[in-house]
Scaffold this motif. Structure first.
Motif, PDB file in Angstrom:
ATOM      1  N   SER A   1      13.357 -30.992   4.817  1.00 25.67           N
ATOM      2  CA  SER A   1      12.740 -29.708   5.116  1.00 25.67           C
ATOM      3  C   SER A   1      13.393 -28.662   4.219  1.00 25.67           C
ATOM      4  N   ILE A   2      12.575 -27.833   3.578  1.00 24.18           N
ATOM      5  CA  ILE A   2      13.107 -26.876   2.603  1.00 24.18           C
ATOM      6  C   ILE A   2      12.289 -25.590   2.642  1.00 24.18           C
TER       7      ILE A   2
ATOM      8  N   ASN B   1      15.164 -32.034  -1.818  1.00 24.66           N
ATOM      9  CA  ASN B   1      16.318 -32.664  -1.172  1.00 24.66           C
ATOM     10  C   ASN B   1      16.967 -31.685  -0.209  1.00 24.66           C
ATOM     11  N   LEU B   2      18.071 -32.119   0.380  1.00 20.25           N
ATOM     12  CA  LEU B   2      18.772 -31.298   1.367  1.00 20.25           C
ATOM     13  C   LEU B   2      19.825 -30.407   0.728  1.00 20.25           C
ATOM     14  N   SER B   3      19.756 -30.235  -0.588  1.00 18.91           N
ATOM     15  CA  SER B   3      20.646 -29.315  -1.301  1.00 18.91           C
ATOM     16  C   SER B   3      19.879 -28.096  -1.821  1.00 18.91           C
ATOM     17  N   GLY B   4      18.704 -27.848  -1.258  1.00 16.51           N
ATOM     18  CA  GLY B   4      17.936 -26.667  -1.630  1.00 16.51           C
ATOM     19  C   GLY B   4      17.205 -26.782  -2.954  1.00 16.51           C
TER      20      GLY B   4
ATOM     21  N   LEU C   1      22.480 -35.845   0.517  1.00  9.54           N
ATOM     22  CA  LEU C   1      22.011 -34.479   0.264  1.00  9.54           C
ATOM     23  C   LEU C   1      21.283 -34.346  -1.069  1.00  9.54           C
ATOM     24  N   GLN C   2      21.578 -35.214  -2.018  1.00  3.02           N
ATOM     25  CA  GLN C   2      20.957 -35.126  -3.340  1.00  3.02           C
ATOM     26  C   GLN C   2      19.702 -36.000  -3.461  1.00  3.02           C
TER      27      GLN C   2
END
Length: 225
Positions: A98-99, A126-129, A169-170
């Motif tokens: 989700s971003i 990804n989860l790193s924005g 996260l990546q």
């Protein structure tokens, strides 16, 4: 059938009009559900069969003595109670990422240019924005990169603030979708959301959420095989 509504003030009317105009760009007709506190706008094409689904919510303001009656005749078909379950809020599978979305105007301009090259677009995040918009053909490959968008702090059952606990996260989640359906959403939206989010279920569905004050609009685009 006659549709009658009470409008509190001009600002309320303009707000309602923006929501209606946005939905009108997405579909020629939709289902309207009315309750004491909210209006629901529903486009219930089956995502599983390749259709787009939409769910919109608009809170009804408290009516004051200054309200006035507005009457407008439109063709309406009443849905039998036995079919109401077919118009429930669409369920979303557990998403991988989700971003927050970049400025929708920027995203719209990019998608409009990409549409001239390909009929499909890949959205990955990804989860790193980080989020990428990609198109690939036999002769060209184009990718637009976004960074530092941020990820919503969705809470999981174990209390972790992540859409997918334990996910790298990546690691990118991606879905390939019809670029015209994405453009339709970006070009038609007039809600001017204060927050815009994208949830991706890898290779299955992309779920957009537009939020502005008392309005929420959800838009589901199925992934292409």
């Amino acid at each position: 059938m006659r549709f009658r509504a009470k409008i509190v003030d001009l600002a309320c009317l303009n707000h309602f009009s923006r929501v209606i105009n946005t939905i009108a760009k997405l579909a020629k007709s939709c289902t309207l559900r009315l309750t004491e506190s909210k209006l629901y706008f529903i486009l219930s094409d089956r995502v599983a069969n390749g259709g787009v689904s939409m769910w919109g919510e608009l809170c009804q303001p408290s009516l004051s003595s200054s309200s006035r009656i507005v009457t407008h005749d439109i063709p309406v078909k009443v849905i039998p109670r036995r079919l109401w379950n077919d118009f429930r809020e669409p369920s979303v599978p557990d998403f991988d990422v989700s971003i927050y979305l970049p400025a929708l105007k920027t995203m719209k301009n990019i998608v409009e240019r990409m549409k001239n090259i390909s009929n499909c677009i890949v959205i990955e995040a990804n989860l790193s924005g980080e989020m990428n918009l990609k198109i690939e053909t036999d002769v060209v490959s184009v990718t637009t990169h976004f960074k530092d968008l941020g990820n919503p702090p969705w809470a999981s059952e174990d209390g972790c603030q992540s859409s997918a606990p334990g996910r790298d996260l990546q690691s990118m989640a991606e879905a390939r979708i019809d670029i015209k359906k994405l453009q339709q959403l970006l070009v038609g939206q007039q809600v001017n959301p204060t927050k815009a989010l994208c949830n991706i279920v890898s290779k299955r569905i992309v779920h957009f959420i537009l939020l502005h004050e008392d309005v929420s609009l959800q838009y589901f685009i199925p992934a292409l095989v």
